[in-house]
Design an enzyme around this catalytic site. Structure first.
Site, short mmCIF file in Angstrom:
data_model
loop_
_atom_site.label_atom_id
_atom_site.label_comp_id
_atom_site.label_asym_id
_atom_site.label_seq_id
_atom_site.Cartn_x
_atom_site.Cartn_y
_atom_site.Cartn_z
N LYS A 29 -34.95 22.45 -38.05
CA LYS A 29 -36.40 22.91 -37.91
C LYS A 29 -36.42 24.17 -36.84
O LYS A 29 -36.96 25.07 -37.14
CB LYS A 29 -37.20 21.95 -36.98
CG LYS A 29 -37.47 20.49 -37.80
CD LYS A 29 -38.45 20.80 -38.85
CE LYS A 29 -39.73 20.90 -38.47
NZ LYS A 29 -40.76 20.98 -39.63
N THR B 228 -41.38 20.83 -34.30
CA THR B 228 -41.09 19.80 -33.21
C THR B 228 -40.58 20.52 -31.92
O THR B 228 -39.97 21.41 -31.99
CB THR B 228 -39.97 19.00 -34.00
OG1 THR B 228 -39.74 17.97 -33.05
CG2 THR B 228 -38.74 19.60 -34.47
N ASP B 229 -40.77 19.66 -31.01
CA ASP B 229 -40.52 19.92 -29.63
C ASP B 229 -39.04 19.72 -29.36
O ASP B 229 -38.24 20.04 -28.76
CB ASP B 229 -40.85 19.04 -28.55
CG ASP B 229 -40.71 17.58 -28.71
OD1 ASP B 229 -40.19 16.98 -29.57
OD2 ASP B 229 -41.07 16.72 -27.68
N GLU B 230 -38.23 19.08 -30.81
CA GLU B 230 -36.72 18.94 -30.63
C GLU B 230 -36.10 20.06 -30.67
O GLU B 230 -34.61 19.94 -30.35
CB GLU B 230 -36.32 17.67 -31.86
CG GLU B 230 -37.19 16.58 -31.38
CD GLU B 230 -36.53 15.42 -32.29
OE1 GLU B 230 -35.62 15.24 -32.79
OE2 GLU B 230 -37.54 14.54 -32.67
N TYR C 87 -31.25 17.75 -37.75
CA TYR C 87 -32.76 17.85 -38.02
C TYR C 87 -33.20 18.81 -37.05
O TYR C 87 -34.07 19.69 -37.57
CB TYR C 87 -33.31 16.44 -37.46
CG TYR C 87 -34.84 16.46 -37.30
CD1 TYR C 87 -35.79 17.08 -38.20
CD2 TYR C 87 -35.46 16.13 -36.04
CE1 TYR C 87 -37.00 17.13 -38.21
CE2 TYR C 87 -36.71 16.52 -36.04
CZ TYR C 87 -37.59 16.70 -37.19
OH TYR C 87 -38.94 16.72 -36.90
P1 NAD Z 1 -42.63 12.34 -42.98
O1 NAD Z 1 -41.24 12.23 -43.10
O2 NAD Z 1 -43.68 11.12 -42.52
O3 NAD Z 1 -43.35 13.06 -44.15
C1 NAD Z 1 -42.80 14.29 -44.73
C2 NAD Z 1 -43.47 14.46 -46.14
O4 NAD Z 1 -42.90 15.75 -46.67
C3 NAD Z 1 -43.40 13.38 -46.97
O5 NAD Z 1 -44.59 13.12 -47.70
C4 NAD Z 1 -42.16 13.99 -48.11
O6 NAD Z 1 -42.40 13.31 -49.56
C5 NAD Z 1 -42.46 15.16 -48.09
N1 NAD Z 1 -41.46 16.01 -48.09
C6 NAD Z 1 -39.90 15.76 -47.97
N2 NAD Z 1 -39.13 16.76 -48.54
C7 NAD Z 1 -39.87 17.32 -49.28
C8 NAD Z 1 -39.65 18.67 -50.20
N3 NAD Z 1 -38.32 18.83 -50.45
N4 NAD Z 1 -40.62 18.99 -51.30
C9 NAD Z 1 -41.96 18.63 -50.75
N5 NAD Z 1 -42.31 17.76 -50.04
C10 NAD Z 1 -41.46 17.09 -49.29
O7 NAD Z 1 -42.68 13.34 -41.71
P2 NAD Z 1 -43.83 13.54 -40.46
O8 NAD Z 1 -43.37 12.66 -39.25
O9 NAD Z 1 -45.31 13.24 -41.32
O10 NAD Z 1 -43.50 15.00 -40.10
C11 NAD Z 1 -44.20 15.99 -40.73
C12 NAD Z 1 -44.05 17.38 -40.17
O11 NAD Z 1 -44.46 17.18 -38.79
C13 NAD Z 1 -42.18 17.62 -40.23
O12 NAD Z 1 -42.41 19.05 -40.46
C14 NAD Z 1 -41.83 17.26 -38.87
O13 NAD Z 1 -40.74 18.26 -38.46
C15 NAD Z 1 -42.98 17.69 -37.89
N6 NAD Z 1 -43.24 16.83 -36.62
C16 NAD Z 1 -42.87 15.53 -36.78
C17 NAD Z 1 -43.05 14.63 -35.47
C18 NAD Z 1 -43.23 13.09 -35.31
O14 NAD Z 1 -43.15 12.44 -34.55
N7 NAD Z 1 -43.21 12.46 -36.62
C19 NAD Z 1 -43.36 15.35 -34.24
C20 NAD Z 1 -43.50 16.79 -34.30
C21 NAD Z 1 -43.18 17.39 -35.44
P1 TYD Z 2 -37.36 8.16 -33.10
O1 TYD Z 2 -38.78 7.31 -33.49
O2 TYD Z 2 -36.31 8.05 -34.34
O3 TYD Z 2 -37.94 9.72 -32.83
P2 TYD Z 2 -36.97 10.78 -32.17
O4 TYD Z 2 -35.74 10.65 -32.39
O5 TYD Z 2 -37.58 12.18 -33.03
O6 TYD Z 2 -37.45 10.97 -30.87
O7 TYD Z 2 -36.87 7.61 -31.84
C1 TYD Z 2 -37.73 7.62 -30.54
C2 TYD Z 2 -36.64 7.15 -29.72
O8 TYD Z 2 -36.22 5.86 -29.77
C3 TYD Z 2 -35.16 7.81 -29.49
O9 TYD Z 2 -34.77 8.28 -28.15
C4 TYD Z 2 -34.39 6.82 -30.40
C5 TYD Z 2 -34.82 5.42 -29.89
N1 TYD Z 2 -34.60 4.40 -31.08
C6 TYD Z 2 -34.00 3.22 -30.73
O10 TYD Z 2 -33.69 3.27 -29.62
N2 TYD Z 2 -33.82 2.38 -31.62
C7 TYD Z 2 -34.12 2.66 -33.04
O11 TYD Z 2 -33.98 1.75 -33.70
C8 TYD Z 2 -34.82 3.60 -33.32
C9 TYD Z 2 -35.32 4.13 -34.80
C10 TYD Z 2 -34.99 4.84 -32.24
#
Ligand code: NAD
Ligand code: TYD
Length: 351
Positions: free
Chosen positions: A161, A132-134, A157
């Site tokens: 990561k 992630t970019d975080e 988080y």
């Molecule tokens: P998500 O929470 O929707 O899915 C995570 C999946 O991992 C789920 O299916 C869960 O069951 C599985 N999982 C969790 N713990 C586990 C474990 N201990 N063993 C096996 N499986 C497990 O997450 P997402 O949003 O799809 O993110 C997927 C990846 O992409 C993550 O690594 C996250 O850090 C990265 N990422 C997400 C975003 C975003 O905006 N969602 C952005 C950048 C990077």
């Molecule tokens: P989120 O979707 O949780 O992603 P991330 O924290 O990984 O960026 O949140 C996106 C943005 O929205 C973040 O600045 C937090 C804000 N946010 C709210 O203001 N209210 C909410 O209920 C949630 C879930 C997020």
């Protein structure tokens, strides 16, 4: 070719789109989807490919060392695309250890098993770590994250990561394990668990529930349509340079408040409500602890070196996303009531 690829977290939001793309696009690959099916994992996300001949689902936890070692001994995966993670910042604030266990220790278990499977003979093998970019922390009003930006994670988080990214690089340096890492901005699209901003707000608008805006709402995120993330992962997996990092982003910055107002307008239109109705649900609430002010990705390296760019505009992506959530009420109901666990039992018994 018959490459065996382990995709972790393939029942989650992004993972399900990656699994679908690989299963459909590469019939010669054997795709193994390993997922623990936590609250965020949902087999309904990949129901359409569950019977594909090149696809196998494995229920299991990356925290379980013995299970992971025996899985690698049995299948000798040529490549891993690692997405499984605890992924929600707010949950990391209340339950940081879950993030350390899955994101740090779980990644270490996969790295060790992959290293032990191939020892020094890593030719043609790859460990792809999805991040992630975080990890870069928070930007001021200007500037963008590039691949060389120093790590400065601010939430449990992000720190978990960042640790996993460091571990992957250290295994490259120490054991010669071939890897690539990508760091992506905020994703949106179908199948995202409704605790993240966009699906939560769609759900709440539809049900006339308050829209909880953290702090002053002037936080900025760079949004990318999830399928464009999956396409980028495909490009990097096949064409990325060993030991390189690629930033992935939408070139698409929005403050939360502007995005929320746009969502409200689009939903008013779809629900045939008078203009301004949904915006009345906006409610300012206590800010998230340690809330990062601004994320923004410079994805030019990926564009210049591998030719990737987003295929979908924000307007198109948001429209598809809203329509998907409105047409898939059953999915939303299931994930909010947990009844998809029943679906798993029905499909797979207690395996
Ligand atoms: P998500 O929470 O929707 O899915 C995570 C999946 O991992 C789920 O299916 C869960 O069951 C599985 N999982 C969790 N713990 C586990 C474990 N201990 N063993 C096996 N499986 C497990 O997450 P997402 O949003 O799809 O993110 C997927 C990846 O992409 C993550 O690594 C996250 O850090 C990265 N990422 C997400 C975003 C975003 O905006 N969602 C952005 C950048 C990077
Ligand atoms: P989120 O979707 O949780 O992603 P991330 O924290 O990984 O960026 O949140 C996106 C943005 O929205 C973040 O600045 C937090 C804000 N946010 C709210 O203001 N209210 C909410 O209920 C949630 C879930 C997020």
């Amino acid at each position: 070719m018959n490459k065996k690829i382990l995709i972790t977290g393939g029942a989650g939001f992004i993972g399900s789109h990656v699994v679908r793309l690989f299963v459909n696009k590469y019939p010669d690959y054997r795709i193994f989807n390993l997922d623990a099916l936590t609250y965020a994992g949902n087999l309904e996300n990949i129901r359409d490919i569950q019977n594909a001949p090149n696809y196998t689902f494995i229920k299991g936890n990356i925290k379980d060392i013995d299970f992971i070692n025996s899985l690698f001994q049995k299948h000798r995966f040529d490549a891993v695309i690692h997405l499984a993670a605890e992924s929600h910042v707010d949950r990391s604030i209340t339950h940081p250890n879950d993030f350390i266990e899955t994101n740090v220790l779980g990644t270490a278990n996969l790295l060790n098993a992959f290293r032990d499977t191939w020892k020094d003979n890593f030719k043609g093998k790859l460990f792809y770590h999805v991040s992630t970019d975080e990890v870069y922390g928070s930007l001021g009003k200007t500037g963008l994250f590039v691949e060389t930006t120093s790590y400065d994670p601010q939430s449990p988080y992000a720190a978990s990561k960042a640790s996993s990214d460091h571990l992957v690089r250290s295994y490259g340096n120490t054991y010669g394990l071939p890897f690539v890492i990508s760091n992506c901005s905020n994703n949106y699209g179908a199948n995202q668990f409704p605790e993240k901003l966009i699906p939560l707000f769609i759900h709440n608008i539809k049900n006339n529930k308050a829209l909880p805006v953290y702090g002053d709402g002037n936080y900025t995120r760079d949004w990318l349509y999830v399928i464009d993330h999956a396409i980028a992962i495909d490009e990097i997996f096949h064409k990325g340079e060993n030991e390189e990092t690629y930033n992935i982003g939408g070139f698409n910055e929005w403050t939360n408040l502007n995005l929320i107002h746009l969502l409200c307008e689009l939903m008013d239109d779809r629900l045939h409500r008078e203009k301004g109705t949904s915006a009345k649900l906006i409610t300012f609430v206590k800010d998230r602890a340690g809330h990062d002010r601004r994320y923004a990705i410079d994805a030019n390296k990926l564009n210049k070196e591998l030719g990737w760019k987003p295929t979908v505009t924000f307007e198109e992506g948001l429209a598809k996303t809203l329509d998907w959530y409105l047409e898939n009420e059953e999915w939303l109901k299931n994930v909010t009531t947990g009844s998809y666990q029943e679906y798993y039992k029905k499909m797979y018994g207690n395996k």
